[in-house]
Design a protein around this motif. Structure first.
Motif: not given
Length: 219
Positions: A113-116, A152-153, A161-165, A169-171
């Protein structure tokens, strides 16, 4: 070039990154998208989350124990063999001998989702592909945050990225709940303009026909 279809289709693919038929389907879909592009049909692909095993503990489970509990080990081996055969025809390599765990996929879906959000369809697609390869071909534990960060990298995301992702989680859980609320209960499933196109992986020609027909209806 045929340019009669000027509006890009928005295709939502409901999938789990540990679903073998989602991996097979992605390989076929990728080839179909190349064919469609040659026909002047653009398709924007968005990957939506679905957990095949939503009750798995966060740390996942030892694979043989989980598969024995859910399917029976002999049946599980037969299922694996069918996936290996199907994958060999479209470039999806399965190495079940390298797998040791069945992971919880919430963190992986959050990364997708973060990647999108950060990089749009191209980056999201790259991360999804890398997750499939890491799990099915390399035998990596894609529930492990260190493994996810490396994926991710390497896919082009910024470090951390994992921390930002985690913020997504709720999304992910909300997306999944909305999908289940429609009654959809199998993956992969394909949605165009909010309408279910079909469920299950198909051939390259099958994807081309289905999406070409959808483009004609949209036009």
């Amino acid at each position: 070039m045929n340019t009669q279809h000027s509006r890009a289709l928005h295709l939502q693919v409901v999938a789990d990154v540990i679903c073998p038929w989602c991996f097979v389907g992605k390989r076929s879909l990728d080839q179909a998208l190349d064919v469609l592009a040659g026909q002047g049909i653009e398709v924007d692909v968005e990957w939506l989350p679905y957990q095949l095993n939503p009750t798995l503990p966060e740390q996942g489970m030892e694979r043989k124990a989980f598969r024995t509990q859910r399917f029976g080990w002999e049946n599980s081996l037969a299922m694996d063999a069918r996936a290996v055969e199907a994958g060999s025809k479209v470039g999806a390599e399965f190495r079940y001998d390298r797998q040791s765990r069945t992971p919880n996929t919430v963190a992986a879906h959050s990364l997708v989702r973060l990647a999108r959000v950060e990089g749009g369809a191209v980056l999201q697609d790259g991360v999804v592909d890398a997750l499939f390869v890491a799990y099915f071909t390399d035998g990596a534990d894609i529930g492990d945050h260190a493994v996810l960060e490396r994926i991710a990298v390497e896919a082009g995301m910024r470090p951390g990225a994992v921390s930002r992702a985690l913020e997504h989680r709720s999304d992910v859980l909300r997306f999944e709940d909305s999908v289940r609320a429609t009654g959809l209960n199998s993956v992969p499933s394909y949605i165009v303009d909010g309408q279910l196109l079909f469920s299950g992986s198909t051939s390259v020609d099958g994807y081309v026909r289905a999406l070409s027909d959808a483009a004609k209806r949209a036009a």
